[in-house]
Design a protein around this motif. Structure first.
Motif, PDB file in Angstrom:
ATOM      1  N   GLN A 169       0.939  -1.372   0.015  1.00 20.12           N
ATOM      2  CA  GLN A 169       0.000  -0.161   0.053  1.00 20.12           C
ATOM      3  C   GLN A 169       0.922   1.274   0.085  1.00 20.12           C
ATOM      4  O   GLN A 169       1.661   1.485   0.635  1.00 20.12           O
ATOM      5  N   PRO A 220       0.517   4.809   3.259  1.00 16.12           N
ATOM      6  CA  PRO A 220       1.156   5.093   4.257  1.00 16.12           C
ATOM      7  C   PRO A 220       2.630   5.572   4.105  1.00 16.12           C
ATOM      8  O   PRO A 220       3.050   6.114   5.188  1.00 16.12           O
ATOM      9  N   ASP A 277       2.383   7.186   8.012  1.00 11.51           N
ATOM     10  CA  ASP A 277       3.072   6.577   9.355  1.00 11.51           C
ATOM     11  C   ASP A 277       4.601   6.059   8.697  1.00 11.51           C
ATOM     12  O   ASP A 277       5.107   5.771   9.916  1.00 11.51           O
ATOM     13  N   VAL A 328       7.604  -1.638   8.703  1.00 13.53           N
ATOM     14  CA  VAL A 328       7.193  -2.915   7.652  1.00 13.53           C
ATOM     15  C   VAL A 328       6.144  -2.428   6.919  1.00 13.53           C
ATOM     16  O   VAL A 328       5.406  -1.671   7.245  1.00 13.53           O
ATOM     17  N   PRO A 329       6.306  -2.362   5.550  1.00 15.38           N
ATOM     18  CA  PRO A 329       5.373  -2.015   4.568  1.00 15.38           C
ATOM     19  C   PRO A 329       4.240  -2.907   4.576  1.00 15.38           C
ATOM     20  O   PRO A 329       4.175  -4.039   4.989  1.00 15.38           O
ATOM     21  N   LEU A 330       2.811  -2.191   4.381  1.00 12.66           N
ATOM     22  CA  LEU A 330       1.572  -3.039   4.603  1.00 12.66           C
ATOM     23  C   LEU A 330       1.428  -3.499   3.198  1.00 12.66           C
ATOM     24  O   LEU A 330       1.113  -3.029   2.438  1.00 12.66           O
ATOM     25  N   PRO A 331       1.347  -4.971   3.323  1.00 13.64           N
ATOM     26  CA  PRO A 331       0.861  -5.618   2.018  1.00 13.64           C
ATOM     27  C   PRO A 331      -0.476  -5.219   1.534  1.00 13.64           C
ATOM     28  O   PRO A 331      -1.401  -5.205   2.095  1.00 13.64           O
ATOM     29  N   ARG A 345      -3.396  -4.995  10.490  1.00 18.93           N
ATOM     30  CA  ARG A 345      -2.326  -5.258   9.484  1.00 18.93           C
ATOM     31  C   ARG A 345      -2.013  -6.766   9.597  1.00 18.93           C
ATOM     32  O   ARG A 345      -1.858  -7.349   8.505  1.00 18.93           O
ATOM     33  N   GLN A 404      -5.471   4.391   8.592  1.00  9.25           N
ATOM     34  CA  GLN A 404      -5.660   5.928   8.837  1.00  9.25           C
ATOM     35  C   GLN A 404      -7.056   6.128   9.589  1.00  9.25           C
ATOM     36  O   GLN A 404      -7.298   7.130   9.881  1.00  9.25           O
TER      37      GLN A 404
END
Lengths: 418, 107
Positions: free
Chosen positions: A40, A43, A47, A56-59, B26, B43
């Motif tokens: 994504q 973010p 964030d 950590v990247p959000l998949p 998450r 968010q």
């Protein structure tokens, strides 16, 4: 049967997901230019840049998604050309056959061309790689200059302030986020960012960058000749659609890949969605290209149904959000500069909405820290509710209360001149 | 390791072992839990990660902030006193275990 999707972003993966949800049993192949699990992007400018350890990247989907849904992900693979007569997508090695092809190629950052633009320390922000570089540079940065007061620039400005940096933003236009926001909201954000400590310079563009003694960027010189020390620069001057592959295949492009209201190009086997697509908007009454998660995912769901034979126009209400430090901005509908505007709420307390009226009827709402207004506005506008300025000015009116009342639709155009 | 158990509307359960610091949204998105979307990336802007927290875990949760509260009012599935946005619940030392129910729809 085979659907090939070019693009591994929000739009591309949502098409694949929605095709399976809608019962499609044929082959699905997603071609993603970036390597790794698709992630994504929103973010990355918020964030992800907060002070602290590397996040950590959000998949977009978990790693198991592709096997479970029988979707082939070609990651780190560029699509080189399309042969529409043969219905093939050419890759570096081999090609993929399609019955339907979906362009979800997104957009790329516009680049500056001015002296010194290649100096180390000058960044863009679009990909995870970009965000990682900024996350690594922010803790030791002192003087940050941002070129462009758009969403990315101002989200980054807020992140940079949180790292304790001095932040200057140069914007050639008279207002921040001028393409997207009403003048009243743009002016409010200019004052708000200044109150947070951002040195926002409006009506001032970049002339050149100068190196410091270490050979990295040392300063930005603006179009007024002003000199701003800089050890880190972010260029955020908008994006342009990735439509070259489509135009090389003989498809019409005009600020994006031109599609009809079903999101099809002139070739009925080829669709385009998300940031790369120019579509006739049911809400703006113009041809539009929108850069948002909502537009990407809603068009993806629609395109999946079009591929499976549905014949409905795309009419979803556009909505958008941005988080800039303490300010949560949410927009429903598309504001136009000539809309009639009414502010409800408390601007001094950073809790208010700007209501836009076109021919006396509510057409768009921008909200700061007023999620209830935003959600009510989305409901009302999507339902075609007729809220007049007179109603909105009445004592005690709130969008939240209006959203709970039965919806009175705007009469269709045939009933009245419009 | 802390655990999160997600219960689908049909009653099937999946339990994940997760690291401290992750959120319920998450963990769900990263592990392919059906029914939690998280379209805005965490968010509290889209209300597509609505869950119902089992009451025995309610005390360990952070307070609902105003933005989450207002978004929950407009979630696709009915809001109850157990409703939360999964993106706003972080797994930490106070919350070693949690069980949530996923609503029938998020859009």
């Amino acid at each position: 049967m085979s659907v090939v999707i070019i693009g591994g972003g929000q739009a591309g993966l949502q098409v694949a997901d929605s095709l399976r949800t809608e019962g499609y049993e044929g082959k699905i192949e997603v071609i993603a230019a970036e390597s790794g699990l698709p992630y994504q992007r929103p973010p990355l400018s918020k964030d992800y840049l907060a002070p602290g350890k590397e996040p950590v990247p959000l998949p977009l989907r978990g790693a198991s998604f592709f096997a479970e849904k029988n979707i082939t992900l070609h990651e780190g693979v560029p699509a080189l050309a399309i042969d529409r007569a043969e219905q093939k997508v050419k890759l570096t090695e081999g090609s993929l056959d399609y019955d339907h092809l979906v362009f979800a190629t997104g957009a790329r950052n516009r680049t500056l061309s001015c002296p010194g633009v290649s100096l180390p320390g000058i960044h863009g922000l679009k990909t995870l790689t970009d965000a990682k570089a900024l996350h690594a540079a922010l803790p030791t940065a002192r003087n940050i200059v941002i070129i462009g007061a758009g969403f990315i620039g101002l989200e980054f400005a807020a992140a940079a302030l949180a790292h304790g940096c001095d932040v200057t933003v140069l914007e050639f236009a008279p207002r921040p986020m001028g393409r997207a926001l009403t003048p009243v909201m743009g002016d409010w954000f200019a004052a708000a960012h200044r109150s947070q400590g951002v040195d926002l310079r409006l009506g001032e563009g970049i002339d050149r960058f100068e190196p410091g003694t270490d050979g990295r960027v040392g300063a930005a010189v603006s179009t007024t000749g002003a000199f701003y020390p800089a050890d880190l620069v972010l260029v955020g001057i908008g994006v342009q659609p990735n439509d070259t592959l489509a135009s090389n295949a003989g498809l019409e492009t005009s600020n994006g890949i031109v599609v009809d209201e079903m999101l099809r190009t002139a070739d009925p086997a080829v669709l385009a969605i998300g940031d790369c697509a120019s579509f006739p908007s049911a809400h703006g009454q113009l041809r539009l290209r929108l850069e948002s998660v909502q537009n990407a995912t809603d068009q993806a769901r629609h395109a999946a149904r079009t591929v499976l034979g549905a014949d409905h126009p795309y009419t979803e209400l556009p909505w958008f959000w941005s988080t800039q430090g303490p300010y949560r901005l949410q927009m429903a509908g598309l504001a136009r500069p000539d809309d009639d505007m009414l502010v409800l709420g408390d601007q001094a307390a950073a809790k208010f909405s700007v209501l836009c009226f076109r021919e006396g009827v509510l057409s768009a709402v921008e909200s700061v820290n007023m999620a209830a207004d935003h959600m009510a506005a989305r409901k009302l506008l999507a339902a075609g509710a007729r809220i007049t300025r007179t109603q909105a000015e009445a004592e005690g009116f709130t969008l939240k209360a209006a959203g709970r009342a039965p919806v009175v639709p705007v009469p269709p155009c045939s009933a009245a001149p419009c | 390791m802390p655990t999160i158990t997600y219960t689908q509307p049909n009653g099937t359960q999946q339990t994940l072992e997760v690291a401290e610091g992750t959120t319920l949204m998450r963990a769900a998105v990263s592990n392919g839990i059906t029914g939690i979307i998280g379209e805005c990336g965490g968010q509290a802007m889209c209300a597509t990660c609505h869950v119902y927290v089992r009451p025995e875990y309610a005390q360990a949760l952070p307070e609902i902030r105003e933005d989450e509260d207002e978004m929950l009012d407009c979630a696709a599935a009915e809001r109850t006193d157990r409703s939360r946005l999964a993106c706003q619940i972080k797994i930490d030392a106070e919350l070693a275990e949690i069980v949530v129910d996923i609503p029938a729809g998020q859009l």
